[in-house]
Write a protein that holds these residues in place. Structure first.
Motif, PDB file in Angstrom:
ATOM      1  N   ALA A  77       7.241   6.831   6.098  1.00 16.75           N
ATOM      2  CA  ALA A  77       6.659   6.370   7.365  1.00 16.75           C
ATOM      3  C   ALA A  77       6.761   4.857   7.496  1.00 16.75           C
ATOM      4  O   ALA A  77       7.137   4.330   8.551  1.00 16.75           O
ATOM      5  CB  ALA A  77       5.199   6.806   7.462  1.00 16.75           C
ATOM      6  N   GLY A  78       6.447   4.145   6.414  1.00 19.99           N
ATOM      7  CA  GLY A  78       6.561   2.687   6.440  1.00 19.99           C
ATOM      8  C   GLY A  78       7.987   2.230   6.650  1.00 19.99           C
ATOM      9  O   GLY A  78       8.253   1.269   7.382  1.00 19.99           O
ATOM     10  N   ILE A  83      16.058   3.728   4.682  1.00 22.05           N
ATOM     11  CA  ILE A  83      14.919   4.648   4.821  1.00 22.05           C
ATOM     12  C   ILE A  83      15.013   5.730   3.749  1.00 22.05           C
ATOM     13  O   ILE A  83      14.044   6.010   3.038  1.00 22.05           O
ATOM     14  CB  ILE A  83      14.865   5.277   6.229  1.00 22.05           C
ATOM     15  CG1 ILE A  83      14.493   4.222   7.280  1.00 22.05           C
ATOM     16  CG2 ILE A  83      13.879   6.449   6.263  1.00 22.05           C
ATOM     17  CD1 ILE A  83      14.654   4.687   8.719  1.00 22.05           C
ATOM     18  N   ILE A  84      16.190   6.314   3.603  1.00 21.15           N
ATOM     19  CA  ILE A  84      16.390   7.394   2.632  1.00 21.15           C
ATOM     20  C   ILE A  84      16.230   6.879   1.202  1.00 21.15           C
ATOM     21  O   ILE A  84      15.513   7.475   0.389  1.00 21.15           O
ATOM     22  CB  ILE A  84      17.763   8.063   2.846  1.00 21.15           C
ATOM     23  CG1 ILE A  84      17.785   8.795   4.192  1.00 21.15           C
ATOM     24  CG2 ILE A  84      18.096   9.013   1.694  1.00 21.15           C
ATOM     25  CD1 ILE A  84      19.167   9.218   4.657  1.00 21.15           C
ATOM     26  N   ALA A  85      16.889   5.756   0.882  1.00 20.42           N
ATOM     27  CA  ALA A  85      16.835   5.227  -0.491  1.00 20.42           C
ATOM     28  C   ALA A  85      15.400   4.901  -0.906  1.00 20.42           C
ATOM     29  O   ALA A  85      14.965   5.272  -2.006  1.00 20.42           O
ATOM     30  CB  ALA A  85      17.724   3.992  -0.611  1.00 20.42           C
ATOM     31  N   PHE A 100       3.619  10.424  -1.441  1.00 20.27           N
ATOM     32  CA  PHE A 100       4.204   9.087  -1.385  1.00 20.27           C
ATOM     33  C   PHE A 100       5.525   9.074  -0.615  1.00 20.27           C
ATOM     34  O   PHE A 100       5.858   8.092   0.029  1.00 20.27           O
ATOM     35  CB  PHE A 100       4.387   8.507  -2.787  1.00 20.27           C
ATOM     36  CG  PHE A 100       3.083   8.167  -3.456  1.00 20.27           C
ATOM     37  CD1 PHE A 100       2.102   7.443  -2.793  1.00 20.27           C
ATOM     38  CD2 PHE A 100       2.835   8.570  -4.753  1.00 20.27           C
ATOM     39  CE1 PHE A 100       0.895   7.122  -3.408  1.00 20.27           C
ATOM     40  CE2 PHE A 100       1.643   8.262  -5.378  1.00 20.27           C
ATOM     41  CZ  PHE A 100       0.669   7.542  -4.704  1.00 20.27           C
ATOM     42  N   MET A 101       6.267  10.158  -0.680  1.00 20.26           N
ATOM     43  CA  MET A 101       7.500  10.232   0.111  1.00 20.26           C
ATOM     44  C   MET A 101       7.168  10.170   1.605  1.00 20.26           C
ATOM     45  O   MET A 101       7.866   9.506   2.371  1.00 20.26           O
ATOM     46  CB  MET A 101       8.304  11.485  -0.221  1.00 20.26           C
ATOM     47  CG  MET A 101       9.024  11.376  -1.531  1.00 20.26           C
ATOM     48  SD  MET A 101      10.011  12.854  -1.849  1.00 20.26           S
ATOM     49  CE  MET A 101      10.997  12.281  -3.213  1.00 20.26           C
ATOM     50  N   ASN A 137       0.849  -1.191   0.000  1.00 19.74           N
ATOM     51  CA  ASN A 137       0.000   0.000   0.000  1.00 19.74           C
ATOM     52  C   ASN A 137       0.882   1.238   0.000  1.00 19.74           C
ATOM     53  O   ASN A 137       2.101   1.141  -0.091  1.00 19.74           O
ATOM     54  CB  ASN A 137      -0.906  -0.012   1.236  1.00 19.74           C
ATOM     55  CG  ASN A 137      -1.847  -1.198   1.217  1.00 19.74           C
ATOM     56  OD1 ASN A 137      -2.478  -1.490   0.211  1.00 19.74           O
ATOM     57  ND2 ASN A 137      -1.909  -1.913   2.332  1.00 19.74           N
ATOM     58  N   ALA A 138       0.268   2.405   0.114  1.00 21.15           N
ATOM     59  CA  ALA A 138       1.062   3.632   0.162  1.00 21.15           C
ATOM     60  C   ALA A 138       2.019   3.598   1.351  1.00 21.15           C
ATOM     61  O   ALA A 138       3.187   3.948   1.232  1.00 21.15           O
ATOM     62  CB  ALA A 138       0.145   4.846   0.238  1.00 21.15           C
ATOM     63  N   VAL A 139       1.535   3.166   2.513  1.00 22.82           N
ATOM     64  CA  VAL A 139       2.411   2.945   3.672  1.00 22.82           C
ATOM     65  C   VAL A 139       2.754   1.464   3.638  1.00 22.82           C
ATOM     66  O   VAL A 139       1.930   0.617   3.950  1.00 22.82           O
ATOM     67  CB  VAL A 139       1.727   3.323   5.011  1.00 22.82           C
ATOM     68  CG1 VAL A 139       2.635   3.006   6.177  1.00 22.82           C
ATOM     69  CG2 VAL A 139       1.345   4.788   5.015  1.00 22.82           C
ATOM     70  N   GLN A 140       3.970   1.169   3.193  1.00 27.61           N
ATOM     71  CA  GLN A 140       4.408  -0.218   3.047  1.00 27.61           C
ATOM     72  C   GLN A 140       5.220  -0.620   4.268  1.00 27.61           C
ATOM     73  O   GLN A 140       6.276  -0.059   4.514  1.00 27.61           O
ATOM     74  CB  GLN A 140       5.260  -0.379   1.795  1.00 27.61           C
ATOM     75  CG  GLN A 140       4.523  -0.043   0.530  1.00 27.61           C
ATOM     76  CD  GLN A 140       5.402  -0.192  -0.696  1.00 27.61           C
ATOM     77  OE1 GLN A 140       6.536  -0.607  -0.624  1.00 27.61           O
ATOM     78  NE2 GLN A 140       4.852   0.167  -1.840  1.00 27.61           N
TER      79      GLN A 140
END
Length: 161
Positions: free
Chosen positions: A135-136, A105-107, A129-130, A34-37
């Motif tokens: 967050a995920g 997290i950054i990549a 999306f960022m 999902n958007a938060v993966q």
């Protein structure tokens, strides 16, 4: 005695297999696409701070997971690339293990939003999306990754990296 090459291949294979299984578990729970993966498998990226075998293991695990999940070619390629870049960054921070979650997290925060928007045509902005992917990743790599680092640190003298 096991050769270094054999140990490296075994560790990379185990990490890849764990990545696939943990991604599949997250998929079954509806958490990984999902958007938060929230991919439990992304916590494994911190292992690159302990062994270079984690780098190919994580890349291959992510690549296979994205194929098995039915991802489009751009997700398979760029999602796996994001994990590879994160693992390389984590390996570079091996002397600072508690910073290990930052590179993945950054990549992923910088790469995966473009995959969601342009490869899947998901409605929403890149900025949105960022935030959601980030967050995920904070949950997967940051929180779960730090828990994994804590556990590995306690067992490190028993593990033959």
């Amino acid at each position: 005695m096991i050769s270094k090459k054999t140990r490296f291949l075994a560790h990379a294979s185990i990490i890849a297999a764990l990545y696939v299984v943990l991604t599949y578990l997250a998929t079954l729970l509806g958490l990984s696409s999902n958007a938060v993966q929230i991919r439990f498998s992304e916590a494994l990226t911190v292992l690159a701070a302990y062994t270079p075998a984690a780098i190919p293991g994580l890349f291959i695990g992510c690549f296979l997971s994205n194929i098995f999940a039915g991802g489009v070619i751009w997700d398979i390629l760029f999602g796996s690339l994001a994990t590879l870049l994160g693992a390389l960054g984590t390996y570079a921070l091996k002397k600072h293990k508690y910073l290990a979650p930052l590179p993945p997290i950054i990549a992923n925060t910088l790469i995966v939003p473009f995959v969601l928007r342009y490869a899947y045509g998901a409605p929403g902005s890149i900025g949105y999306f960022m935030l959601t992917v980030g967050a995920g990743e904070v949950i997967s790599c940051g929180i779960l990754g730090i828990l994994l680092i804590t556990a590995v640190n306690k067992l490190e003298n028993r593990i033959n990296w």
